[in-house]
Design an enzyme around this catalytic site. Structure first.
Site, PDB file in Angstrom:
ATOM      1  N   CYS A   1       0.809  -1.206   0.000  1.00  0.00           N
ATOM      2  CA  CYS A   1       0.000   0.000   0.000  1.00  0.00           C
ATOM      3  C   CYS A   1       0.841   1.254   0.000  1.00  0.00           C
ATOM      4  CB  CYS A   1      -0.986  -0.005   1.150  1.00  0.00           C
ATOM      5  SG  CYS A   1      -0.346  -0.731   2.617  1.00  0.00           S
TER       6      CYS A   1
ATOM      7  N   CYS B   1      -2.324   7.107   6.307  1.00  0.00           N
ATOM      8  CA  CYS B   1      -1.525   6.168   5.525  1.00  0.00           C
ATOM      9  C   CYS B   1      -0.035   6.340   5.703  1.00  0.00           C
ATOM     10  CB  CYS B   1      -1.916   6.244   4.061  1.00  0.00           C
ATOM     11  SG  CYS B   1      -0.819   7.185   3.039  1.00  0.00           S
TER      12      CYS B   1
HETATM   13  S1  FES Z   1      -2.179   0.324   4.252  1.00  0.00           S
HETATM   14 FE1  FES Z   1      -1.452  -0.670   5.966  1.00  0.00          FE
HETATM   15  S2  FES Z   1       0.448   0.311   6.225  1.00  0.00           S
HETATM   16 FE2  FES Z   1      -0.314   1.338   4.459  1.00  0.00          FE
END
Ligand code: FES
Ligand code: PLP
Lengths: 402, 123
Positions: free
Chosen positions: B34, B103
């Site tokens: 991510c 994030c």
């Molecule tokens: S979405 Fe889990 S650490 Fe970035």
């Protein structure tokens, strides 16, 4: 240096000059009968002729719209609603622009069935997949001509031939290809084709849908009967005039621009892949637009790369999740089967005819330095960490949002 | 991205960005899928963080928060350092764009992971 011409372009000097009188002096409504309305009507007709000439269509086959997105919506919903009694199956690809994709999702909610053809690692569909997907229920095939993120070009002519043999309507989104490679509606065997003005140095918020004579669509905007009743609303005369001029210029200079841009592109690809370790080209090397390239670099993240390039005066874009407002990796690059980590390291560079001053050597030096700088900071580049154990602690392996 | 000047400064001139060979606590957090992966290295002596460094794969905010936490944490005792929150880091940077608060703001977690690792190593 602006390297994001697939996102939008600057209105050219000539286009701007052409538009100017239609804001104040020639402000008439083209539907009115007195002199100043007639001037607007004349300008509208001339623009329609210019757009038609640029794609080898007839003026009465051109419907002006509020841009590429509207053209896509009109083509797809217009055919779907018109032919729903005949069948409810539509075929498309896995990596269309949201204007197509979201329209199809909407139609799915109305019980239409959609087949999404895979685009494989090179970003090009296979004709055999298309043939297999066709059923008696298929009413529409919509496949984009050139992809806006990776620049690959689909075999539209061939798809069109198959569609015609089977009596299926065929739409293509030519927003990215028009002005870059030849777009001839007769050769391409299309029934509907979307164009947008702001990708070819015309103004924003205007575009056109080519609708082949004999093809009927259900209108989306009902009202005063403008655009042959297919798209109501007093016409955006200055915008349409600018769009017409931009089309004329783009068509006249197509060959010259193609030569120029594709040679810069090839030099850029060779130098980037030759200079930077673990750099890759996304999408087929041959079947692509002359002005658009998309790279990926191992172990770095695209938003930080964009920021470093911007600091050096280069504006480009990335498919990294971190730069999207949904924190979602580019669906186009994901459709190629790329790992999300690799999608993070993507960089899109898109040129315009004005990019002739683009100094590839200088840019590649700066890019190369930026990439190695980020790699020095990156634990993915420097370590042999075992990443399987290092997942988001809060939400588990599937977490995409934290 | 709408980053504050401080974020841009820490992104462009990251402090203490290096691997630390003689660290006695190392923590890695995030998820490269991510977009963020951050390793924090600390050297603790007499319960005080004498040296701290990081390596980060991620966006501008991820790099800036990593850099910032090294400045906040150095010289603190591990108990003090454990109290540094995500918000503290964001505040020191004059704020982060809302979408990035969640994030990319992993540095506090990274430091906690490094301290946990130090404690495990020294039991
Ligand atoms: S979405 Fe889990 S650490 Fe970035
Ligand atoms: C392939 C493609 N289709 C459609 C659009 C939408 O065009 P517009 O911005 O004119 O609505 C774009 C541009 O964003 C595009 O690249």
């Amino acid at each position: 240096m602006y390297l994001d011409n697939s996102a939008t372009t600057q209105v050219s000097e000539e286009v701007f000059e052409e538009m100017k009188p239609y804001f104040r002096e020639e402000f008439g409504n083209p539907s009115t009968l007195y002199g100043i309305g007639r001037e607007s009507k004349k300008a509208l007709n001339q623009a329609r002729q210019r757009v038609a000439d640029a794609i080898n269509a007839k003026p009465e086959e051109i419907i002006f719209t509020g841009g590429g997105s509207e053209s896509d919506n009109l083509a797809i919903k217009g055919i779907a609603f018109k032919l729903a009694k005949k069948g409810k199956h539509i075929i498309t690809t896995d990596f269309e622009h949201p204007a197509v994709k979201e329209t199809l999702y909407f139609l799915e909610s109305l019980d239409f069935k959609v087949t999404y053809l895979p685009v494989y690692e090179n970003g090009v569909i296979k004709i055999d997949d298309l043939k297999e997907a066709i059923t008696d229920e298929t009413i529409l095939i919509t496949v984009m001509h050139g992809n806006n993120e990776i620049g690959t070009v689909q075999p539209i002519e061939e798809i069109g031939k198959i569609a015609r043999e089977k009596g299926i309507k065929f739409h293509t989104d030519a927003v990215q290809t028009f002005g870059k490679i030849p777009v001839d509606v007769e050769k391409l065997n299309v029934d509907l084709l979307s164009l947008s003005s702001h990708k070819i140095n015309g103004p924003k918020g205007v575009g056109a849908l080519y609708i082949k004579k004999g093809t009927r669509v259900t209108p989306l905007i009902h009202g005063g009967g403008q655009e042959r009743g297919i798209r109501a609303g007093t016409e955006n005369v200055p915008g349409i005039v600018g769009f017409g001029k931009a089309c004329e210029l783009a068509a006249n200079q197509l060959d010259e621009h193609y030569e120029k841009l594709s040679s810069i592109r090839d030099e850029l690809i060779d130098k980037v892949l030759g200079t930077i370790p673990e750099a890759y080209l996304n999408g087929d090397k041959e079947k692509r637009l002359p002005n658009l390239v998309n790279f990926r670099f191992k172990a770095i993240e695209g938003e930080s790369l964009i920021l470093l390039l911007d600091a050096k005066g280069y504006q480009a874009s990335t498919g990294s999740a971190c730069s999207s407002n949904k924190l979602e990796a580019s669906p186009v690059l994901t459709a190629l089967g790329l790992d999300p980590v690799d999608v993070h390291g993507s960089l899109r560079i898109s040129l315009s005819p004005e990019s002739e001053k683009f100094d590839v050597d200088e840019f590649v030096d700066i890019l190369s330095e930026a990439v190695s700088r980020l790699r020095q900071m990156s634990p993915l580049w420097n370590d042999d960490l075992d990443y399987d154990g290092v997942m988001c602690k809060k939400h588990g392996d599937d977490c995409r949002m934290c | 991205m709408d980053y504050s000047e401080k974020v841009m400064d820490h992104f462009a001139n990251p402090r203490n960005c290096r691997k630390m060979e003689d660290a006695n606590g190392v923590g890695t957090v995030g998820n490269p899928t991510c977009g963020d992966l951050m390793t924090i290295y600390i050297k603790v002596e007499d319960d005080v963080i004498q040296d701290i460094s990081f390596q980060t794969f991620g966006c501008g905010a991820a790099i800036a928060t990593s850099s910032m936490i090294t400045e906040i944490a150095v010289g603190k005792t591990i108990d003090e350092a454990l109290k540094i929150s995500r918000n503290d880091v964001a505040e020191e940077l004059d704020g982060l764009p809302p979408i990035k608060m969640h994030c990319s703001n992993l540095a506090a977690d990274g430091l906690q992971a490094a301290i946990e690792n130090y404690k495990e190593n020294n039991q």
